[in-house]
Design an enzyme around this catalytic site. Structure first.
Site, PDB file in Angstrom:
ATOM      1  N   ASP A  70       0.269   5.024   6.082  1.00 56.53           N
ATOM      2  CA  ASP A  70      -0.915   4.360   5.517  1.00 56.53           C
ATOM      3  C   ASP A  70      -2.237   4.782   6.179  1.00 56.53           C
ATOM      4  O   ASP A  70      -3.297   4.734   5.538  1.00 56.53           O
ATOM      5  CB  ASP A  70      -0.786   2.841   5.672  1.00 56.53           C
ATOM      6  N   HIS A  76       0.287  -0.242  10.206  1.00 54.08           N
ATOM      7  CA  HIS A  76      -0.061  -1.625  10.376  1.00 54.08           C
ATOM      8  C   HIS A  76       1.160  -2.564  10.403  1.00 54.08           C
ATOM      9  O   HIS A  76       1.002  -3.790  10.320  1.00 54.08           O
ATOM     10  CB  HIS A  76      -1.015  -2.063   9.249  1.00 54.08           C
ATOM     11  N   GLU A 104       7.419  -0.580   4.401  1.00 49.11           N
ATOM     12  CA  GLU A 104       6.844  -1.432   3.351  1.00 49.11           C
ATOM     13  C   GLU A 104       7.277  -0.902   1.972  1.00 49.11           C
ATOM     14  O   GLU A 104       7.357   0.316   1.752  1.00 49.11           O
ATOM     15  CB  GLU A 104       5.307  -1.479   3.465  1.00 49.11           C
ATOM     16  N   HIS A 131      -0.866  -6.473  -3.993  1.00 47.60           N
ATOM     17  CA  HIS A 131      -0.845  -7.744  -3.243  1.00 47.60           C
ATOM     18  C   HIS A 131      -2.257  -8.228  -2.874  1.00 47.60           C
ATOM     19  O   HIS A 131      -2.615  -8.415  -1.728  1.00 47.60           O
ATOM     20  CB  HIS A 131       0.114  -7.723  -2.048  1.00 47.60           C
ATOM     21  N   HIS A 162       7.547   4.301   7.306  1.00 50.98           N
ATOM     22  CA  HIS A 162       7.037   2.932   7.167  1.00 50.98           C
ATOM     23  C   HIS A 162       7.921   2.209   6.141  1.00 50.98           C
ATOM     24  O   HIS A 162       8.191   2.749   5.066  1.00 50.98           O
ATOM     25  CB  HIS A 162       5.580   3.037   6.685  1.00 50.98           C
ATOM     26  N   ASP A 219       6.059  -0.303  -0.890  1.00 48.26           N
ATOM     27  CA  ASP A 219       5.358   0.689  -1.712  1.00 48.26           C
ATOM     28  C   ASP A 219       5.789   2.111  -1.354  1.00 48.26           C
ATOM     29  O   ASP A 219       5.573   3.041  -2.125  1.00 48.26           O
ATOM     30  CB  ASP A 219       3.831   0.545  -1.616  1.00 48.26           C
ATOM     31  N   TYR A 223      -9.894   0.664   2.266  1.00 52.54           N
ATOM     32  CA  TYR A 223      -8.490   0.548   2.690  1.00 52.54           C
ATOM     33  C   TYR A 223      -8.424   0.033   4.127  1.00 52.54           C
ATOM     34  O   TYR A 223      -7.687  -0.898   4.439  1.00 52.54           O
ATOM     35  CB  TYR A 223      -7.792   1.914   2.568  1.00 52.54           C
ATOM     36  N   HIS A 274      -1.115   7.445   0.996  1.00 49.02           N
ATOM     37  CA  HIS A 274      -1.903   7.050  -0.175  1.00 49.02           C
ATOM     38  C   HIS A 274      -3.127   7.970  -0.287  1.00 49.02           C
ATOM     39  O   HIS A 274      -3.817   8.221   0.708  1.00 49.02           O
ATOM     40  CB  HIS A 274      -2.440   5.627  -0.051  1.00 49.02           C
TER      41      HIS A 274
HETATM   42 FE1  FEO Z   1       1.808  -0.503   4.424  1.00 50.16          FE
HETATM   43 FE2  FEO Z   1       1.294   1.653   1.886  1.00 50.16          FE
HETATM   44  O1  FEO Z   1       2.197   0.377   2.853  1.00 50.16           O
END
Ligand code: FEO
Length: 402
Positions: free
Chosen positions: A163, A144, A79, A23, A77, A81, A191, A222
Site C-alpha cells: 500500500d 499499515h 488485507e 470501506h 499484505h 483487497d 491515500y 495501488h
Molecule cells: Fe491495506 Fe490495499 O490494502
C-alpha cells in the site's frame, strides 16, 4: 498498455474503474489492485487481487507463462483487497509456494483455511533466488497492518511496496511519467491522509531502513508505478510522516438554517483579511466526503469547528467525521469552536470538549450565537479567523526553526 517494469517483470493486476467506495474511502477515480509477475529460472507472482478479479489476474499471468510454472506467490499484505483472491489464485497454481512473514500467515489463517497451502515463512534475512533475480524482504509493521512487508529485487532495484506510495487511481497508464504528476501526487496524498496518517512514526522507521537500498522503481499495490519521480514521492512521504504543517486553516462545519454557516463565513473573512499567505479550506461536512476532509486535515495547522445544537448534541454527521479524524491521529492543530443554538448551546460546547480531549491547542472558548448571529457575534468570529490565521503562520514558522 505497457506492463513491463523491467526485463521479465510485468504488471498483471486489475484496474477497477467502477469502484467508488472503499470501506468509506471515496474512490472517485476508481482503483487498481496491482500484482506483478517475475519470470526467471523460477517464476514468482507478487501479491494477488480482490477476490472477484482473480480470473483477470490468472488471465494476465497465463498470457505470459504457464500457470504450472509459477513457483512462488508473495503476499506482502493480508488485507482482502490484495489477499482476498489468494485462495483461488493458489488453487490454480499447482506448484506455487506462498511466501509471507509469520504475522501474515496468522492473518491469512483468519481469512482462509490454509491447512493445505504450501507456505514458506520469510524474514528480512532471507533471500529467495529465482535465477538471475533475487527476492528479498523488508518487514514494515503497521504500514499499515502488523504483517505489512515490502519485497525488493536488488538486481533490478525495484521495491514492491504494497500500500505504501500507492494511490487510488484507475488509469490505462501504468507509470508515473505517463500521467499528470500533480494528479498522482494529490491521490497519493489522499491515500496517505486516509490510510497511513496514524502510522507516521512507523513510516519514518521504514524510510530510514530503506535509506541505503538503491531504488530505481517503486511498484505499489495501488495506482501508478513510480519510476521517474521516485525521489519526489519518497520526499513527500518524509514530509507527511514528519507531520509538516502547511499554512492552512480548515473551517469544518454543519448548519441547519444558515446561522452557523454565517459564522463560518465570518471566520473565513477574518482569516483572509489577516493574511493572504494562509490558505483557507471551507468545508461543509455534508457537502464534502470524509476522504476530502481527511486530506485537508492532514497538514492543516489551524482548524475552526462549527455546529448548531441538535437534541443537545453537535450535528450527527460532524460527530461521525470527528470520530474518523480522531482515529487518524493527525498532527495537533490550534482550534476553536463556534455555533448557533436555540435554547441551549450544546453543539459548540461539545466541539470545544472534543478539541480538548483530542489534545489540540484550544485558541479560545467557543463562540455561541442564540439563533441568527448579531453583528457583534460575527465580529467575534472574524477576530477568531484573524487569530487562527496568525496561529497557522506561527505553527509553520516554529516548525521551520526547529
Ligand atoms: Fe491495506 Fe490495499 O490494502
Amino acid at each position: 498498455m505497457t506492463t513491463e517494469l523491467a526485463e521479465n517483470i510485468d504488471w498483471v493486476g486489475y484496474v477497477d474503474w467502477d469502484v467508488r467506495d472503499f470501506h468509506s474511502f471515496d474512490t472517485h477515480h476508481g482503483a487498481t489492485y496491482n500484482a506483478y509477475l517475475i519470470r526467471d529460472e523460477k517464476t514468482a507472482v507478487i501479491d494477488a487481487v480482490k477476490a472477484p478479479y482473480v480470473s483477470n489476474l490468472l488471465h494476465n499471468i497465463a498470457d505470459k507463462t504457464d500457470l504450472a510454472k509459477v513457483d512462488y506467490v508473495v503476499c506482502n499484505h493480508a488485507e482482502p483487497d490484495h489477499a482476498g483472491g489468494l485462495g483461488a489464485l493458489l488453487a490454480n497454481l499447482p506448484n506455487a509456494t506462498l511466501l509471507c512473514n509469520a504475522k501474515c500467515k496468522d492473518a491469512l489463517g483468519g481469512y482462509f483455511d490454509t491447512a493445505n497451502w504450501k507456505i514458506q515463512i520469510v524474514s528480512p534475512h532471507d533471500k529467495i533466488p529465482l535465477g538471475r533475480k533475487t527476492l528479498s524482504f523488508l518487514d514494515t509493521p503497521m504500514v499499515h497492518w502488523p504483517e505489512s512487508m515490502f519485497t525488493y529485487i536488488p538486481e533490478d532495484q525495484i521495491l514492491f511496496s504494497m500500500d505504501a506510495f500507492g494511490q487510488h487511481l484507475a488509469t490505462s497508464e501504468r507509470f508515473d511519467d505517463q500521467y499528470d504528476l500533480h494528479s498522482i501526487l494529490v491521490e497519493a496524498k489522499t491515500y496517505y491522509a486516509n490510510i497511513v496518517t496514524p502510522y507516521g512514526k512507523q513510516v519514518q522507521a521504514v524510510l530510514k531502513a530503506a535509506e541505503n537500498i538503491p531504488i530505481k522503481m517503486i511498484a505499489p499495490s495501488h495506482g501508478l508505478i513510480w519510476r521517474r519521480y521516485v525521489s519526489t514521492i519518497i520526499g513527500e512521504y518524509q514530509n507527511w510522516a514528519a507531520g509538516k504543517y502547511a499554512p492552512k486553516l480548515l473551517i469544518l462545519f454543519d448548519s441547519m438554517w444558515g446561522s452557523t454557516a454565517q459564522m463560518a463565513d465570518a471566520v473565513m473573512r477574518g482569516a483572509t483579511l489577516e493574511s493572504d499567505k494562509v490558505s483557507v479550506q471551507f468545508l461543509h461536512v455534508r457537502k464534502n466526503t470524509l476522504t476530502r476532509i481527511a486530506l485537508e486535515m492532514l497538514d492543516a495547522s489551524a482548524v475552526a469547528l462549527g455546529s448548531p445544537t441538535m437534541n443537545m448534541q453537535m450535528m450527527p454527521f460532524l460527530s461521525g467525521v470527528l470520530t474518523y479524524i480522531r482515529g487518524l491521529k493527525c498532527i495537533p492543530k490550534t482550534a476553536m469552536a463556534f455555533g448557533s443554538h436555540g435554547w441551549a448551546g450544546a453543539g459548540s460546547k461539545h466541539l470545544d470538549m472534543w478539541i480538548e480531549e483530542t489534545g489540540w491547542l484550544r485558541l479560545m472558548p467557543p463562540i455561541q450565537s442564540k439563533f441568527k448571529p448579531s453583528c457583534d457575534i460575527l465580529d467575534k468570529c472574524e477576530e477568531a479567523g484573524r487569530k487562527l490565521a496568525q496561529a497557522a503562520l506561527n505553527a509553520v514558522s516554529k516548525a521551520a526553526e526547529s
